[in-house]
Design an enzyme around this catalytic site. Sequence first.
Site, PDB file in Angstrom:
ATOM      1  N   HIS A 168      60.949  24.255  61.818  1.00  0.00           N
ATOM      2  CA  HIS A 168      60.039  25.325  62.258  1.00  0.00           C
ATOM      3  C   HIS A 168      60.516  26.023  63.531  1.00  0.00           C
ATOM      4  O   HIS A 168      60.086  27.137  63.832  1.00  0.00           O
ATOM      5  CB  HIS A 168      58.623  24.775  62.441  1.00  0.00           C
ATOM      6  CG  HIS A 168      57.547  25.752  62.080  1.00  0.00           C
ATOM      7  ND1 HIS A 168      57.632  27.099  62.375  1.00  0.00           N
ATOM      8  CD2 HIS A 168      56.366  25.592  61.438  1.00  0.00           C
ATOM      9  CE1 HIS A 168      56.540  27.704  61.945  1.00  0.00           C
ATOM     10  NE2 HIS A 168      55.755  26.817  61.365  1.00  0.00           N
ATOM     11  N   ASP A 417      61.582  35.118  41.939  1.00  0.00           N
ATOM     12  CA  ASP A 417      62.103  34.935  40.575  1.00  0.00           C
ATOM     13  C   ASP A 417      63.631  34.825  40.663  1.00  0.00           C
ATOM     14  O   ASP A 417      64.304  35.778  41.034  1.00  0.00           O
ATOM     15  CB  ASP A 417      61.664  36.145  39.732  1.00  0.00           C
ATOM     16  CG  ASP A 417      62.278  36.138  38.340  1.00  0.00           C
ATOM     17  OD1 ASP A 417      63.050  35.202  38.015  1.00  0.00           O
ATOM     18  OD2 ASP A 417      62.003  37.088  37.577  1.00  0.00           O
TER      19      ASP A 417
HETATM   20  C1  LIG Z   1      46.394  37.938  62.146  1.00  0.00           C
HETATM   21  C2  LIG Z   1      46.298  38.166  60.662  1.00  0.00           C
HETATM   22  C3  LIG Z   1      46.253  36.767  59.949  1.00  0.00           C
HETATM   23  C4  LIG Z   1      45.007  38.926  60.370  1.00  0.00           C
HETATM   24  O1  LIG Z   1      45.002  39.264  59.021  1.00  0.00           O
HETATM   25  P1  LIG Z   1      43.968  40.317  58.428  1.00  0.00           P
HETATM   26  O2  LIG Z   1      44.342  40.575  57.015  1.00  0.00           O
HETATM   27  O3  LIG Z   1      42.584  39.837  58.716  1.00  0.00           O
HETATM   28  O4  LIG Z   1      44.120  41.615  59.329  1.00  0.00           O
HETATM   29  P2  LIG Z   1      45.251  42.713  59.312  1.00  0.00           P
HETATM   30  O5  LIG Z   1      44.946  43.624  60.430  1.00  0.00           O
HETATM   31  O6  LIG Z   1      46.588  42.081  59.287  1.00  0.00           O
HETATM   32  O7  LIG Z   1      45.059  43.480  57.924  1.00  0.00           O
HETATM   33  C5  LIG Z   1      43.882  44.215  57.636  1.00  0.00           C
HETATM   34  C6  LIG Z   1      44.013  44.780  56.228  1.00  0.00           C
HETATM   35  O8  LIG Z   1      45.188  45.599  56.150  1.00  0.00           O
HETATM   36  C7  LIG Z   1      46.083  45.078  55.182  1.00  0.00           C
HETATM   37  N1  LIG Z   1      47.444  45.171  55.696  1.00  0.00           N
HETATM   38  C8  LIG Z   1      47.825  44.980  56.962  1.00  0.00           C
HETATM   39  N2  LIG Z   1      49.152  45.162  57.069  1.00  0.00           N
HETATM   40  C9  LIG Z   1      49.611  45.432  55.834  1.00  0.00           C
HETATM   41  C10 LIG Z   1      50.873  45.692  55.278  1.00  0.00           C
HETATM   42  N3  LIG Z   1      51.965  45.716  56.014  1.00  0.00           N
HETATM   43  N4  LIG Z   1      50.955  45.911  53.953  1.00  0.00           N
HETATM   44  C11 LIG Z   1      49.862  45.889  53.181  1.00  0.00           C
HETATM   45  N5  LIG Z   1      48.631  45.656  53.650  1.00  0.00           N
HETATM   46  C12 LIG Z   1      48.507  45.427  54.947  1.00  0.00           C
HETATM   47  C13 LIG Z   1      45.679  43.613  55.038  1.00  0.00           C
HETATM   48  O9  LIG Z   1      46.079  43.093  53.790  1.00  0.00           O
HETATM   49  C14 LIG Z   1      44.178  43.702  55.171  1.00  0.00           C
HETATM   50  O10 LIG Z   1      43.642  44.179  53.937  1.00  0.00           O
HETATM   51  P3  LIG Z   1      42.305  43.651  53.284  1.00  0.00           P
HETATM   52  O11 LIG Z   1      41.223  44.105  54.196  1.00  0.00           O
HETATM   53  O12 LIG Z   1      42.286  44.259  51.938  1.00  0.00           O
HETATM   54  O13 LIG Z   1      42.394  42.192  53.236  1.00  0.00           O
HETATM   55  C15 LIG Z   1      47.495  38.987  60.112  1.00  0.00           C
HETATM   56  O14 LIG Z   1      47.502  40.263  60.759  1.00  0.00           O
HETATM   57  C16 LIG Z   1      48.817  38.325  60.269  1.00  0.00           C
HETATM   58  O15 LIG Z   1      49.460  38.368  61.315  1.00  0.00           O
HETATM   59  N6  LIG Z   1      49.268  37.667  59.195  1.00  0.00           N
HETATM   60  C17 LIG Z   1      50.549  36.949  59.161  1.00  0.00           C
HETATM   61  C18 LIG Z   1      50.318  35.479  59.360  1.00  0.00           C
HETATM   62  C19 LIG Z   1      51.603  34.699  59.285  1.00  0.00           C
HETATM   63  O16 LIG Z   1      52.673  35.199  59.588  1.00  0.00           O
HETATM   64  N7  LIG Z   1      51.505  33.483  58.833  1.00  0.00           N
HETATM   65  C20 LIG Z   1      52.665  32.592  58.705  1.00  0.00           C
HETATM   66  C21 LIG Z   1      52.590  31.554  59.789  1.00  0.00           C
HETATM   67  S1  LIG Z   1      53.978  30.449  59.792  1.00  0.00           S
HETATM   68  C22 LIG Z   1      53.625  29.404  58.509  1.00  0.00           C
HETATM   69  O17 LIG Z   1      52.702  29.528  57.844  1.00  0.00           O
HETATM   70  C23 LIG Z   1      54.562  28.301  58.280  1.00  0.00           C
HETATM   71  C24 LIG Z   1      53.904  26.969  58.360  1.00  0.00           C
HETATM   72  O18 LIG Z   1      53.367  26.656  59.414  1.00  0.00           O
HETATM   73  O19 LIG Z   1      53.966  26.196  57.391  1.00  0.00           O
END
Ligand SMILES: CC(C)(COP(=O)(O)OP(=O)(O)OC[C@H]1O[C@@H](n2cnc3c(N)ncnc32)[C@H](O)[C@@H]1OP(=O)(O)O)[C@@H](O)C(=O)NCCC(=O)NCCSC(=O)CC(=O)O
Length: 493
Positions: A168, A417
Amino acid sequence: MASTNPIKALEVCKVSPYLESPDSATESSFPITFFDIIWLRFHPIEQLFFYELTELTPALFHSVVLPRLKHSLSLTLLHFLPLAGNLTWPSHASKPFILYTPGDGVALTVVESDADFHRLSGYHFQGVEESVHYIPELSVTDSVASAMAVQITYFPNQGFCIGVSGHHAILDGNSNIMFLKAWAHLCRQLEEYEHPSLSPELIPCLDRTLVHDPEDLASSYLNLLAIMKQKLMGTDSNPRSLKSMPFGSNDSTDKVRALFTLSREDIRKLRERVISGLEKLHKNSSLESLHLSTFVITYAYTLVCILRATGLINDKKVFILFAADCRARLEPAVPANYFGNCVIGCEIMTEAKSVLEENTGLAFLAKELCMVIMRLQKTSVYEKAKEQLSWSDLGHHEVAEGFGVAGSTRSDIYGTDFGWGRPKKVEVTSISKARAISMAESKDGNGGVEIGCVLTKPQMESFCSIFACGLESQTDDIVKTRVNTSALEKTHG
Ligand SMILES: CC(C)(COP(=O)(O)OP(=O)(O)OC[C@H]1O[C@@H](n2cnc3c(N)ncnc32)[C@H](O)[C@@H]1OP(=O)(O)O)[C@@H](O)C(=O)NCCC(=O)NCCSC(=O)CC(=O)O
């Protein structure tokens, strides 16, 4: 739950970046940033990808599938050199770094399994220990840690499974999925082209200088980790060791895992229920600015069900974590294909009783999540990373039940895929090493979400009923009654 070993070792080897390239013949080192150091002592990211292929005879596996997977892995590693190298921390260096030396590569284990592929790749309860046979072990000593290990398991005439363990401190969930998509892309192309190439969005950006660290947060985080390690493991523990720290319970003997799905329609109905709960909670205030995203609804609903299923008592505190991707949130932003870690933890500490409240708990938690996400827009990522240094006393773990989430609702994890179809199932098995759920968009691509959970069997049975009945409920309450297990299996399977 004891499980007999169903696998037979076929091959253990190292896959190095494609040798004909001059790039793979040069030593390269990559600094790690404060984003990476946050995860230095965390357990590896482990995932299993199941591919169903009933025509997969031994001849097809050994003469086509395995050679193509290996060759494309070698081609992919040329772009992702840090993954072929090791994390190292020699005594002369103030910080660990990634070193790629010609000849380095990813440890690949190939095994054959006579286990029931259909059951393993199905959406039923499974003992956590059953998956252990399909996950490669990442080699980590005090001074050197492999970046990645891969296992390919052949299930004769059923399919194959790819298991991946990634350190990680070298990559986050986004980089991990980018690597897997790049590997899958090159493997698919090998069917037609001798020299396949990657599309630009799959070529990683390895430039660590894009992450600015004017106050040397990297060193502060290293000091923080040393303090945490001493607290957990005693003052004589080696502060420079690269081994992971115990985080949560590693005892998986009585645990089961399962995947659940929320359809787009389920999410829509839950969103309406949250809105009605919010109206009860905040009669006179405007809530228009809250964005009840798929992530928020899914995380809030799953946690409420877990808290109920695990019988958490009202006077406890809960500490809820999730990662936010910072690539677009940094100023200046770093490219979406930036490789490494670029996520920051977001947290909520709250009373369990607010979340367990029958009519408003779901709405309360959804609102809390929204507020934290909204705050991200107002705080600089660097300032937030500085704030997080105050977690040093580990107080949260002593007073509160912690929960986290791995994965993302936008990763397109089922897009991997390799040329023989989309995965039948993807699991983030590392959630069993921390108290976490996993989240991914559902494989049908219809706007639903897949959620992975690990609980004890009685808790899982209870979770299953609460989760299913809560979706059927017409009110904003999540039903607490327990339904019998056979009804559950129908709903769930
Ligand atoms: C902080 C968040 C979780 C908040 O998510 P939210 O969906 O609530 O909020 P948001 O502002 O990002 O998005 C609001 C809306 O816009 C859409 N949206 C945002 N950006 C988009 C993009 N680039 N393409 C398509 N849609 C998008 C979202 O789907 C959502 O739609 P709708 O309203 O339709 O839903 C996210 O922004 C984020 O950073 N996600 C990534 C998390 C991540 O990287 N995880 C991996 C961690 S490491 C890991 O996991 C490894 C491990 O530890 O094992």
